[in-house]
Motif scaffolding. Structure first.
Motif, PDB file in Angstrom:
ATOM      1  N   ALA A   1     105.398  -1.604  60.416  1.00 36.63           N
ATOM      2  CA  ALA A   1     104.443  -0.586  60.844  1.00 36.63           C
ATOM      3  C   ALA A   1     104.665   0.751  60.144  1.00 36.63           C
ATOM      4  O   ALA A   1     103.723   1.523  59.948  1.00 36.63           O
ATOM      5  CB  ALA A   1     104.518  -0.393  62.356  1.00 36.63           C
ATOM      6  N   PHE A   2     105.916   1.037  59.770  1.00 30.19           N
ATOM      7  CA  PHE A   2     106.257   2.309  59.123  1.00 30.19           C
ATOM      8  C   PHE A   2     106.988   2.033  57.806  1.00 30.19           C
ATOM      9  O   PHE A   2     108.193   2.264  57.689  1.00 30.19           O
ATOM     10  CB  PHE A   2     107.127   3.162  60.057  1.00 30.19           C
ATOM     11  CG  PHE A   2     106.415   3.635  61.286  1.00 30.19           C
ATOM     12  CD1 PHE A   2     105.724   4.838  61.291  1.00 30.19           C
ATOM     13  CD2 PHE A   2     106.410   2.864  62.436  1.00 30.19           C
ATOM     14  CE1 PHE A   2     105.057   5.272  62.423  1.00 30.19           C
ATOM     15  CE2 PHE A   2     105.742   3.286  63.573  1.00 30.19           C
ATOM     16  CZ  PHE A   2     105.053   4.489  63.573  1.00 30.19           C
ATOM     17  N   PRO A   3     106.276   1.527  56.796  1.00 32.08           N
ATOM     18  CA  PRO A   3     106.941   1.087  55.557  1.00 32.08           C
ATOM     19  C   PRO A   3     107.656   2.196  54.801  1.00 32.08           C
ATOM     20  O   PRO A   3     108.610   1.923  54.074  1.00 32.08           O
ATOM     21  CB  PRO A   3     105.782   0.510  54.728  1.00 32.08           C
ATOM     22  CG  PRO A   3     104.544   1.133  55.305  1.00 32.08           C
ATOM     23  CD  PRO A   3     104.826   1.304  56.757  1.00 32.08           C
ATOM     24  N   ALA A   4     107.217   3.456  54.967  1.00 34.62           N
ATOM     25  CA  ALA A   4     107.869   4.545  54.233  1.00 34.62           C
ATOM     26  C   ALA A   4     108.967   5.219  55.040  1.00 34.62           C
ATOM     27  O   ALA A   4     109.697   6.054  54.507  1.00 34.62           O
ATOM     28  CB  ALA A   4     106.833   5.591  53.823  1.00 34.62           C
ATOM     29  N   SER A   5     109.089   4.864  56.308  1.00 33.16           N
ATOM     30  CA  SER A   5     110.023   5.578  57.185  1.00 33.16           C
ATOM     31  C   SER A   5     111.056   4.703  57.857  1.00 33.16           C
ATOM     32  O   SER A   5     112.026   5.214  58.408  1.00 33.16           O
ATOM     33  CB  SER A   5     109.231   6.319  58.277  1.00 33.16           C
ATOM     34  OG  SER A   5     108.377   7.285  57.712  1.00 33.16           O
ATOM     35  N   ALA A   6     110.860   3.387  57.862  1.00 41.06           N
ATOM     36  CA  ALA A   6     111.742   2.516  58.642  1.00 41.06           C
ATOM     37  C   ALA A   6     112.530   1.531  57.797  1.00 41.06           C
ATOM     38  O   ALA A   6     112.930   0.473  58.274  1.00 41.06           O
ATOM     39  CB  ALA A   6     110.930   1.772  59.708  1.00 41.06           C
ATOM     40  N   ASN A   7     112.762   1.872  56.510  1.00 38.55           N
ATOM     41  CA  ASN A   7     113.671   1.049  55.703  1.00 38.55           C
ATOM     42  C   ASN A   7     115.025   0.916  56.383  1.00 38.55           C
ATOM     43  O   ASN A   7     115.710  -0.099  56.247  1.00 38.55           O
ATOM     44  CB  ASN A   7     113.876   1.685  54.323  1.00 38.55           C
ATOM     45  CG  ASN A   7     112.752   1.372  53.358  1.00 38.55           C
ATOM     46  OD1 ASN A   7     112.242   0.268  53.328  1.00 38.55           O
ATOM     47  ND2 ASN A   7     112.356   2.350  52.576  1.00 38.55           N
ATOM     48  N   VAL A   8     115.408   1.959  57.116  1.00 42.01           N
ATOM     49  CA  VAL A   8     116.716   1.970  57.760  1.00 42.01           C
ATOM     50  C   VAL A   8     116.845   0.868  58.800  1.00 42.01           C
ATOM     51  O   VAL A   8     117.916   0.267  58.961  1.00 42.01           O
ATOM     52  CB  VAL A   8     116.997   3.348  58.385  1.00 42.01           C
ATOM     53  CG1 VAL A   8     117.250   4.389  57.310  1.00 42.01           C
ATOM     54  CG2 VAL A   8     115.852   3.783  59.283  1.00 42.01           C
ATOM     55  N   ALA A   9     115.767   0.589  59.527  1.00 40.86           N
ATOM     56  CA  ALA A   9     115.810  -0.480  60.524  1.00 40.86           C
ATOM     57  C   ALA A   9     116.035  -1.823  59.847  1.00 40.86           C
ATOM     58  O   ALA A   9     116.793  -2.670  60.339  1.00 40.86           O
ATOM     59  CB  ALA A   9     114.516  -0.498  61.343  1.00 40.86           C
ATOM     60  N   ALA A  10     115.381  -2.018  58.703  1.00 40.25           N
ATOM     61  CA  ALA A  10     115.582  -3.250  57.948  1.00 40.25           C
ATOM     62  C   ALA A  10     117.013  -3.349  57.441  1.00 40.25           C
ATOM     63  O   ALA A  10     117.620  -4.426  57.456  1.00 40.25           O
ATOM     64  CB  ALA A  10     114.604  -3.309  56.777  1.00 40.25           C
ATOM     65  N   SER A  11     117.572  -2.230  56.997  1.00 43.79           N
ATOM     66  CA  SER A  11     118.943  -2.232  56.489  1.00 43.79           C
ATOM     67  C   SER A  11     119.932  -2.653  57.565  1.00 43.79           C
ATOM     68  O   SER A  11     120.858  -3.428  57.311  1.00 43.79           O
ATOM     69  CB  SER A  11     119.308  -0.844  55.956  1.00 43.79           C
ATOM     70  OG  SER A  11     118.492  -0.489  54.870  1.00 43.79           O
ATOM     71  N   VAL A  12     119.734  -2.145  58.784  1.00 42.38           N
ATOM     72  CA  VAL A  12     120.615  -2.529  59.891  1.00 42.38           C
ATOM     73  C   VAL A  12     120.482  -4.013  60.186  1.00 42.38           C
ATOM     74  O   VAL A  12     121.479  -4.731  60.369  1.00 42.38           O
ATOM     75  CB  VAL A  12     120.314  -1.681  61.139  1.00 42.38           C
ATOM     76  CG1 VAL A  12     121.077  -2.209  62.350  1.00 42.38           C
ATOM     77  CG2 VAL A  12     120.670  -0.220  60.890  1.00 42.38           C
ATOM     78  N   ALA A  13     119.254  -4.516  60.238  1.00 43.58           N
ATOM     79  CA  ALA A  13     119.037  -5.927  60.527  1.00 43.58           C
ATOM     80  C   ALA A  13     119.656  -6.824  59.461  1.00 43.58           C
ATOM     81  O   ALA A  13     120.253  -7.865  59.769  1.00 43.58           O
ATOM     82  CB  ALA A  13     117.537  -6.210  60.651  1.00 43.58           C
ATOM     83  N   LEU A  14     119.535  -6.424  58.208  1.00 42.87           N
ATOM     84  CA  LEU A  14     120.114  -7.217  57.127  1.00 42.87           C
ATOM     85  C   LEU A  14     121.644  -7.149  57.155  1.00 42.87           C
ATOM     86  O   LEU A  14     122.318  -8.127  56.830  1.00 42.87           O
ATOM     87  CB  LEU A  14     119.584  -6.732  55.779  1.00 42.87           C
ATOM     88  CG  LEU A  14     118.107  -7.047  55.523  1.00 42.87           C
ATOM     89  CD1 LEU A  14     117.578  -6.240  54.347  1.00 42.87           C
ATOM     90  CD2 LEU A  14     117.889  -8.528  55.281  1.00 42.87           C
ATOM     91  N   ALA A  15     122.192  -6.006  57.572  1.00 41.65           N
ATOM     92  CA  ALA A  15     123.650  -5.872  57.638  1.00 41.65           C
ATOM     93  C   ALA A  15     124.238  -6.797  58.694  1.00 41.65           C
ATOM     94  O   ALA A  15     125.272  -7.430  58.467  1.00 41.65           O
ATOM     95  CB  ALA A  15     124.037  -4.419  57.940  1.00 41.65           C
ATOM     96  N   VAL A  16     123.572  -6.890  59.851  1.00 45.20           N
ATOM     97  CA  VAL A  16     124.096  -7.743  60.928  1.00 45.20           C
ATOM     98  C   VAL A  16     123.573  -9.171  60.825  1.00 45.20           C
ATOM     99  O   VAL A  16     123.941 -10.040  61.619  1.00 45.20           O
ATOM    100  CB  VAL A  16     123.784  -7.154  62.322  1.00 45.20           C
ATOM    101  CG1 VAL A  16     124.343  -5.744  62.439  1.00 45.20           C
ATOM    102  CG2 VAL A  16     122.290  -7.159  62.624  1.00 45.20           C
TER     103      VAL A  16
END
Length: 260
Positions: A175-190
């Motif tokens: 929903a927020f492709p320019a602002s929520a890369n960080v959420a993806a990074s956390v999910a990929l880390a765990v």
């Protein structure tokens, strides 16, 4: 190592300029590919295919659509790929397509947040029961094309912090492709998209961008509170991101004595 850069926006322009200045030992700028043939800061753009012929590593700084279109071609050409638009990997088909491409290797930039190495270690020790990331940004920078007039007006005229969305990390990232890369990074880390809950908060008084990450599991309880200055050129991004990219390049080019 010869480094190619895709995109000359607030991230790519800084990365390319610093590489040209010799900021990373043993790394040199192979070229920059940009949709505008005259990128800023005196940088010289070159055709994408020509850059692939000369680069050992290509840094994607051009957004999710560019990654989806060009990422597989970079890897199939034998170049390694450093991804900045990590949120694009919320698309499982793209994620699998990139991991299946090659012989080039895929690397991810930590971007605007830290603690990912510790979260990955904690998840490896045992399941994480709760992971949350709350991102707070300037209200105006969070208006999205999919919002109706009432939603956009609410953000433009907000007088206090407003939680714009809360949900699974994959949903919020999309929903927020320019602002929520960080959420993806956390999910990929765990390595678990389903365990990560993400929230986006619009704050009209926010002078900086903040990310608060909390996690709990068998390894312990963790909290990372990160506050970044927004980019001068692109408020949806943080000023530190290009320097995270340069640090990642340095780790790949000069791998001795660095944290992994």
């Amino acid at each position: 190592m010869r480094i190619g850069v895709i995109g000359a926006g607030s991230i790519g322009a800084v990365v390319a300029a610093k590489l040209r200045e010799g900021a990373v030992p043993r790394a040199e700028l192979a070229g920059i590919s940009h949709k505008d043939p005259n990128p800023p800061d005196g940088l010289h753009a070159m055709p994408f295919d020509e850059m692939l012929d000369t680069a050992d590593l290509v840094v994607e700084c051009a957004g999710q659509q560019a990654l989806a279109t060009l990422g597989p071609r970079i890897l199939d050409a034998g170049c390694d790929l450093l991804i900045v638009s990590v949120g694009a990997l919320a698309d499982q088909q793209l994620f699998e397509r990139l991991l299946g491409a090659g012989p080039g290797a895929v690397h991810l930039s930590t971007g605007a947040i830290g603690g990912l190495d510790l979260l990955a270690a904690a998840a490896a020790m045992g399941p994480l029961h709760h992971v949350e990331i709350v991102t707070t940004k300037r209200a105006g920078s969070l208006i999205q094309p999919w919002m109706d007039d009432d939603q956009a007006r609410r953000l433009r005229h907000a007088a206090a912090p407003v939680e714009v969305m809360r949900g699974p990390a994959r949903t919020v990232t999309e929903a927020f492709p320019a602002s929520a890369n960080v959420a993806a990074s956390v999910a990929l880390a765990v390595r678990d998209w389903d365990v990560v809950e993400a929230a986006v908060v619009a704050d009209p008084a926010a002078e900086r961008t903040s990310h608060v990450i909390t996690a709990e599991g068998a390894a312990g309880h963790y909290r990372f509170d990160i506050t970044n200055q927004p980019s001068f050129r692109t408020p949806t991004s943080s000023r530190v991101v290009p320097y995270a990219v340069l640090s990642a390049i340095d780790g790949l080019v000069n791998p001795k004595g660095v944290f992994r």
